[in-house]
Design a protein around this motif. Sequence first.
Motif, PDB file in Angstrom:
ATOM      1  N   ILE A   1       6.021  -0.167   2.856  1.00 23.36           N
ATOM      2  CA  ILE A   1       4.640   0.126   3.256  1.00 23.36           C
ATOM      3  C   ILE A   1       4.310   1.602   3.094  1.00 23.36           C
ATOM      4  O   ILE A   1       5.124   2.484   3.403  1.00 23.36           O
ATOM      5  CB  ILE A   1       4.416  -0.352   4.725  1.00 23.36           C
TER       6      ILE A   1
ATOM      7  N   ASP B   1      -0.080  -6.101   3.245  1.00 25.37           N
ATOM      8  CA  ASP B   1       0.312  -4.803   3.805  1.00 25.37           C
ATOM      9  C   ASP B   1       0.892  -3.832   2.779  1.00 25.37           C
ATOM     10  O   ASP B   1       1.059  -2.653   3.058  1.00 25.37           O
ATOM     11  CB  ASP B   1       1.324  -5.008   4.937  1.00 25.37           C
ATOM     12  N   PHE B   2       1.249  -4.339   1.630  1.00 25.32           N
ATOM     13  CA  PHE B   2       1.754  -3.445   0.566  1.00 25.32           C
ATOM     14  C   PHE B   2       1.632  -4.192  -0.760  1.00 25.32           C
ATOM     15  O   PHE B   2       1.692  -5.423  -0.801  1.00 25.32           O
ATOM     16  CB  PHE B   2       3.203  -3.015   0.830  1.00 25.32           C
TER      17      PHE B   2
END
Lengths: 564, 564
Positions: A336, A374-375
């Motif tokens: 992340i 999230d990433f």
Amino acid sequence: MKQSMTLIPTLREIPADAEITSHQLLLRAGYIRQNASGVYSYLPLGKKVLRKIEEIIREEMDHAGAVELLMPALQQAELWQESGRWQTYGSELMRLNDRHGRDFALGATHEEVITSIIRDEVKSYKKLPLVFYQIQNKFRDEKRPRFGLLRGREFMMKDAYSFNATQESLDEVYDRIFTAYSNIFTRCGLDFRAVIADSGAMGGKDTHEFMVLSDVGEDTIAYSDTSNYAANVEMAPVITSYEKMDEPEQELTQVHTPNIKTIDEVSAFLNVESSNCIKSLLFKVDEEYVLVLVRGDHDVNDIKVKNVLDASVVELATPEETKSVLGCTIGSVGPIDLDEVTVLADHAVASITNGVCGANKEDYHFINVNPKRDFPVATFEDLRFIQEGDPSPDGEGIIQFAKGIEVGHVFKLGSRYSDAMKATYLDENGRSQTMLMGSYGIGVSRTLAAVVEQFNDEKGIVWPTNLAPFQVHLIPINIKNEDQKTVGNDLYNELKSQRFDVLMDDRQERPGVKFADSDLIGIPVRITVGKKASEGIVEVKNRKTGEVFEVNKEEIVDLLQKML
Amino acid sequence: MKQSMTLIPTLREIPADAEITSHQLLLRAGYIRQNASGVYSYLPLGKKVLRKIEEIIREEMDHAGAVELLMPALQQAELWQESGRWQTYGSELMRLNDRHGRDFALGATHEEVITSIIRDEVKSYKKLPLVFYQIQNKFRDEKRPRFGLLRGREFMMKDAYSFNATQESLDEVYDRIFTAYSNIFTRCGLDFRAVIADSGAMGGKDTHEFMVLSDVGEDTIAYSDTSNYAANVEMAPVITSYEKMDEPEQELTQVHTPNIKTIDEVSAFLNVESSNCIKSLLFKVDEEYVLVLVRGDHDVNDIKVKNVLDASVVELATPEETKSVLGCTIGSVGPIDLDEVTVLADHAVASITNGVCGANKEDYHFINVNPKRDFPVATFEDLRFIQEGDPSPDGEGIIQFAKGIEVGHVFKLGSRYSDAMKATYLDENGRSQTMLMGSYGIGVSRTLAAVVEQFNDEKGIVWPTNLAPFQVHLIPINIKNEDQKTVGNDLYNELKSQRFDVLMDDRQERPGVKFADSDLIGIPVRITVGKKASEGIVEVKNRKTGEVFEVNKEEIVDLLQKML
């Protein structure tokens, strides 16, 4: 053969330096003796078994259309310089000078010699394909010779080489030799797998290793419990399909995880399954950094990473490199908020919902991590090692693991040697083309040891019938007893005249010694001539099953024909 | 075997560096190729013949009670240091270091290895005698490798070793191996002699060489024209009896013989038979001078001089030594008026009447010399080389000379190695005794070449049936002709199913090329499938006799069974 005329030096004690069963038994049963580290003599029993293996190999290689020849062990350095291996083969290649100071190698393998012969003698596509084999001692100066015949410095090998005009022709020869190898190891009674061992293209069919299943093997094989599929564990693709958990995505949250580094620690501390953790490993790939993600219960297969990225060198980043790129220790790495590092993920990672990963910050992890949300992930690929329980890549059965002893290897060399050594031919249109080659090896002495690894019990070796040094072990218990001596000699002569291969223990030894030696040596059928010899009755014992029959000596031949 | 699947690279030209017939033919017919000086590959045909010779050797060695084993080529220097041969074997022994810098030899022979095994494993007279053999490539760094397979640096050898408790036992094993060798070379079809080759005791039976008679041989054999007697020419005793001429002895007279030195010159100048001249040679025998006399038409055998005098070193005196001892040049030496020099004479000299000899004075000779009357002789002995026409030493027949190729050697080593390497056993009385050994070698690849030397004609090799690489050479003249192709293939399959070993020339080549190759290769029977194929008629040719038959293809099998 009368035992008094040959040398079978059995040992009661297990030799101190023999770690594995085959090494111990071959020494104890008097089949081999060591002359130097990794260098052995085959005593008469060992030589007999070796010849039986050789004959099976010859029959199957001939049947596959290969032709036997014999090249020398002494090889001029010039040939190895042409192929480039004089430099690259390193100290495993044994080297010497002749009286004129010329450099020679002792044949570790014969690609160079056969290529030099064929480039001189074969000029036209009309003469191709050609397949040659030889059986011969090879020399490799192993750093750590061990395990008796399994890893020696002088050992017997069957090597073979094919020369082809086209890829189709090479494929066809390869398949023929593959079949021959399967036949050879089947006839040797071995439990083996032909294992995909391509280190180049994933799952390719360009090289197979024939592996005998054995706990003393140095390689791990992934094989299907129902089909023929088997691969070196690095080579097996993973075809598992993963289901995404049906739960709502929670909010990404950073949590304090003091001194928590490993997946096991994270899993325990946060009370999550390791399969819901994301394992993040930073690799240095040809001077660039790449973060590779797999599920916490999986392991990254760096060969797959290398192949996916078409890279030359893939190495795990050092702690120092990790610190400088991500600003944290290896235990805290995560995907992340990365700027300049590409993220690759295994397919399994895509199905993680509300998972856990490192926060690139000491003593912190993220929970409720959802990949893609999230990433970013550059690509999802097959990047992990296959595991026991995974579905077999061929779609049939479940993967299991085993250790294997490599006894054979078939390899499509392509133009590796023919390019370097200029082995060319003229095609139908009179154009010069480079030959394609294949190389096909069997460790003959290693096969012998592998058979012993698979065929033994607590008393000694238990030979499969067609490899046993003799078919029948005839033991008159007391050769000073006239009846026993006469019946023994008569049986010996009769069995020999019926073409049975018989070893007669004509030594003046105690019965216990004779029986223990017999069990150790492992000949399939034992005939004991004892007290009932005067009545014409002898005892027949099956070495493998332990079954014992009392038999009238007139019925012996019939019984043996059934047993053997 | 179809010719398209194997490699038989025939050559039209005689290779420039091949001096002798076997080397030329084995190269031209595609049996061998050179990889380095004295180092050869056996191509498929060569390997097949080699295996046939090996199998004959195995059968006969097994029959003689010898047991096969296989020792390594890599031999630790320590063993050769124990026997002393690490120093004495010189630069013929190929040496190398392993990766740890340890010294190794490449097996030139295996006395040391086998002795080291046996001394460890055999402790009691009860386990003796033992006889072992192996077939394997040996390494000897010949100063001048030559004559193809006759004198190579890596070559195939069958070596054998016996371990005996007593001299009688050694003698008995020696005789058995001797018989086995005779059988082996007879089965190879060779014209050979077992030749006495003892360099120790004259006419002893402690070593024989098996010599194939051939003009390219490097040794001279004296053999009887009627019996089995044969000896290396240095070894043959002379049993000729000489009659003294019945003429009155004349007065000893010195005559002027200006510039007359040699026997031929003396004989011509004085008009006497050379057999009535006395040839006088001064030898230095262990630091003492001895004058040796033989008849002018004979030659001194210095090995006999050495044995008669039980000397260590016998050398012809130099001109300087001769001058200082006798005061004259070598051409004027004679036995008359010597004070301090012992005179030895060959038996033949005793029968000279009124002969001629040098006067120990430049340009003078004596005539009317009568031995014993004119000079003392310490002893009359057998001191000369045997000659063609002499009676055979065994009393049967007349001696003839031939050149020989050494293909085998049997040798009673006695305790040469067992002493040095402490190979002992306990005898019936529990006393430690040194084992006696024998060593028995056959040059396998050399035998192959020797067979070719004896079996060839102007067109190529003419194999004896049981060594031929194939029994039948099947040649469809035109494989594009359907009839010929069908008949050819049918015959090929039928002959194979009848267990004939057939080579089929399925190449698309001109008939002249196929026939020339076939003659060169030398397979015993050729079957040509030509124009009459459509009528079911083929041509059968006997390679040796050149006889040709037209045969209905149904009759082929019967005919082959008669011919082969």
